[in-house]
Design a protein around this motif. Structure first.
Motif, mmCIF file in Angstrom:
data_model
loop_
_atom_site.group_PDB
_atom_site.id
_atom_site.type_symbol
_atom_site.label_atom_id
_atom_site.label_comp_id
_atom_site.label_asym_id
_atom_site.label_seq_id
_atom_site.Cartn_x
_atom_site.Cartn_y
_atom_site.Cartn_z
ATOM 1 N N ASP A 546 0.831 -1.205 0.000
ATOM 2 C CA ASP A 546 0.000 0.000 0.000
ATOM 3 C C ASP A 546 0.866 1.256 0.000
ATOM 4 N N THR A 547 1.914 1.242 0.812
ATOM 5 C CA THR A 547 2.807 2.400 0.870
ATOM 6 C C THR A 547 3.544 2.585 -0.453
ATOM 7 N N THR A 548 3.944 1.497 -1.066
ATOM 8 C CA THR A 548 4.599 1.583 -2.373
ATOM 9 C C THR A 548 3.669 2.218 -3.405
ATOM 10 N N THR A 549 2.398 1.851 -3.364
ATOM 11 C CA THR A 549 1.429 2.451 -4.279
ATOM 12 C C THR A 549 1.293 3.951 -4.034
ATOM 13 N N CYS A 551 3.554 5.860 -2.782
ATOM 14 C CA CYS A 551 4.799 6.469 -3.266
ATOM 15 C C CYS A 551 4.773 6.647 -4.781
ATOM 16 N N ALA A 552 4.269 5.647 -5.498
ATOM 17 C CA ALA A 552 4.214 5.736 -6.960
ATOM 18 C C ALA A 552 3.355 6.903 -7.399
ATOM 19 N N LEU A 561 9.767 11.986 -3.013
ATOM 20 C CA LEU A 561 8.943 11.528 -1.908
ATOM 21 C C LEU A 561 8.998 12.496 -0.742
ATOM 22 N N THR A 562 7.940 12.539 0.025
ATOM 23 C CA THR A 562 7.897 13.352 1.237
ATOM 24 C C THR A 562 8.546 12.589 2.388
ATOM 25 N N PRO A 563 8.909 13.292 3.458
ATOM 26 C CA PRO A 563 9.449 12.569 4.627
ATOM 27 C C PRO A 563 8.481 11.511 5.169
ATOM 28 N N ARG A 564 7.179 11.756 5.055
ATOM 29 C CA ARG A 564 6.230 10.755 5.545
ATOM 30 C C ARG A 564 6.368 9.441 4.773
#
Length: 589
Positions: A546-549, A551-552, A561-564
């Motif tokens: 989910d996080t990879t999505t 990020c994409a 990318l943001t720090p989050r």
């Protein structure tokens, strides 16, 4: 239900008229097995889902027939055990392979234990004719939904249209759930809808070697849903509610797919953050795809022969094969010993015992104890019900009607293993009696209970290697797919087609691993403990994908990318490495 009613009954009547009732029984059994594999979806996928297991069943029937004719009890048991080892290993590849493995063993048991008049090879074309008849019904009969809808629609593609429309509806539901506690479940539902649509579009073409305009349109509509799903997943990951207007566009697209009409005007969501901008761009792309209908190959899930061989020969396949081979071989040996010892009384055929064990030993069909209890209860109820019906029904007319009614009930009963067992027991007993055998309700109950005991004992025996290998193999596949997806996204490649394909594979393998984990968790503690802790790894992998999505989607919009995003990736990488006991560098970018 209509297909089930038109399958076994007419085949049995035709065989009776031709004076070959025994072959009609074989054809009706094949139609019943094909009916069990007849699932909702597109017609093109039914060719593989029904046809491949039918061919495997015919091969098993041929092998069992000639082995039963020419081998002694010991040699026959060894051959059937070896067949169980191979079929069990193959079953680890996937659902269609599992159904094929089941039918190989059922066919082998029938061929060895149910001698038919005439040459042994005659049962094979009868078996193929029965399965082929139900497959033909699946291909040519329109569904009730298509008859109730617009008659101008080509009903041959109603399964594909329903599957693709389901994807857009799942996207809308995920957008509605963004920022709520239902988002995780809705994202899983979107994965299931995408898997179903992917399968519906991936079967063989039934008439022409090149795709028709309708097929190209459906492929384009499915491909257009992929960036929508990506944007919706990113919005859910952000844990912020989105305006209700955002979900209206996907719902209108779903209606357009079902009605096979242009998308029309779509309400544009606000463009206040990267994920909403990605959603708006995806809607514009979808509207264009609906109008143009260009072809694409993004729906294809390619599985190499090497990956299938790894599944068969790997730890999961070896464990599956060993269980199936032991249960099938022991059941065949016990059944022959009882048969030759005249414990069966008037019942002369012993195939029921190993055939019952086949359905019980399949770990991909549910928890072991649950399967055993459902099978025992269903057989007892079915046998008693048939005994009551057989006492009042005229013969053979009443038996033919009973076969047709049970055939119609198979799709409904498939929702629960005990109900399915009840219906199948009545159906098989009716076929056996129609074939000239005496009533055997009491014998069926005894044989089923004996098969349940054998499978319970063998299913809990310690085996070489580490238990739960199938579950761990599924998580390993999900791990590799998630890593490939993350690597591609962080490379900032412009190849979105590859990204969407990798994303689909990551979520699909995760869903398969989750399903295997759910089955393992429902086992008795003696078996469930072997997969303890693996579910935590799967949960981390899910959050990583989910996080990879997210990020994409953000990289597409901002280029960095943001720090989050980076902090979440680092935390998930560390947590995954800790739970797996692996070096952190395995997930370093």
């Amino acid at each position: 239900m209509v297909r089930g009613a038109l399958a076994g009954g007419p085949l049995l009547v035709a065989a009776m008229v031709a004076g070959r009732t025994s072959l009609g029984v074989v054809a009706a059994i094949a139609a019943m097995l094909a009916g069990i594999n007849d699932r909702p979806g597109s017609r093109r996928t039914s060719v593989r889902r029904i046809g491949v297991p039918a061919l495997a069943g015919a091969a098993g029937l041929l092998a069992g027939t000639y082995a039963g004719l020419h081998l002694g009890a010991v040699a026959l048991t060894l051959v059937l055990t070896a067949l169980g080892l191979v079929a069990g290993g193959v079953s680890a590849v996937g659902p269609v392979a599992s159904a094929a493995g089941t039918q190989v063993l059922v066919g082998g048991a029938l061929g060895a234990g149910m001698p038919l008049p005439g040459p042994g090879w005659q049962s094979v074309p009868a078996f193929l004719a029965g399965a082929g008849w139900l497959l033909l019904l699946r291909l040519v009969l329109p569904t009730p939904a298509s008859l109730a809808g617009d008659l101008r629609l080509d009903f041959r593609f109603d399964g594909e249209r329903a599957a693709v429309a389901g994807v857009y509806e799942a996207v809308a539901a995920l957008l509605d759930a963004a920022g709520t506690g239902d988002a995780v479940a809705r994202r899983a539902a979107l994965t299931a809808a995408l898997d179903h649509a992917q399968d519906a579009l991936a079967g063989p073409r039934l008439r022409r070697p090149v795709p028709t305009a309708a097929e190209r349109r459906l492929h384009a509509q499915y491909a257009a849903a992929l960036p929508l799903g990506e944007a919706a997943t990113a919005l859910a990951w952000a844990e912020q509610a989105v305006p209700a207007r955002a979900a209206e566009g996907p719902r209108r697209l779903a209606a357009a797919v079902r009605g096979n009409r242009p998308a029309g005007p779509l309400p544009a969501p606000s463009r206040t953050d990267p994920a909403l901008r990605a959603l708006d761009d995806a809607l514009l792309h979808a509207a264009d795809a609906f109008d143009r209908g260009g072809a694409t190959d993004l729906h294809v899930r390619k599985r190499s022969p090497r990956s299938a061989a790894r599944a068969v020969l790997g730890p999961g396949g070896r464990e599956y094969g060993l269980r199936a081979g032991l249960c099938f071989g022991v059941s065949a040996a016990v059944a022959q010993a009882l048969h030759h010892g005249h414990w069966y009384g008037s019942h002369q055929h012993w195939y029921w015992l190993p055939a019952t064990a086949v359905f019980l030993v399949k770990p991909d069909l549910g928890p072991l104890v649950s399967r055993v209890l459902c099978r025992a209860a269903g057989t007892v109820v079915g046998a008693l019900l048939f005994a009551a019906l057989a006492a009042v029904l005229p013969r053979p007319e009443g038996l033919v009607v009973l076969v047709a009614v049970c055939g119609a009930l198979v799709p409904v009963a498939a929702r629960h293993f005990a109900a399915q067992t009840t219906v199948v027991t009545v159906l098989v007993l009716a076929l056996v009696m129609a074939g000239g055998e005496p009533a055997a309700s009491a014998g069926r109950i005894g044989e089923t209970l004996l098969a349940c005991a054998i499978v319970l004992v063998v299913g809990h025996l310690p085996v070489p290697g580490r238990r739960g290998a199938g579950v761990r193999a599924g998580v390993e596949a999900a791990d590799a797919a998630a890593r490939a997806y993350l690597t591609h996204v962080l490379s900032e490649s412009d190849d979105r087609a590859t990204r969407w394909t990798l994303r689909r594979e990551a979520y699909r393998t995760l869903a398969e691993a989750r399903a295997a984990l759910a089955r393992a968790a429902a086992e008795l503690p003696a078996l469930a403990r072997h997969s303890a802790g693996v579910d935590e790894v799967a949960a981390v992998l899910e959050r990583l994908v989910d996080t990879t999505t997210a990020c994409a989607v953000h990289l597409d919009d901002a280029g960095r990318l943001t720090p989050r995003h980076t902090e979440r990736l680092a935390a998930l990488r560390d947590e995954l490495a800790e739970r797996r006991g692996r070096p952190v560098r395995a997930y370093d970018s």
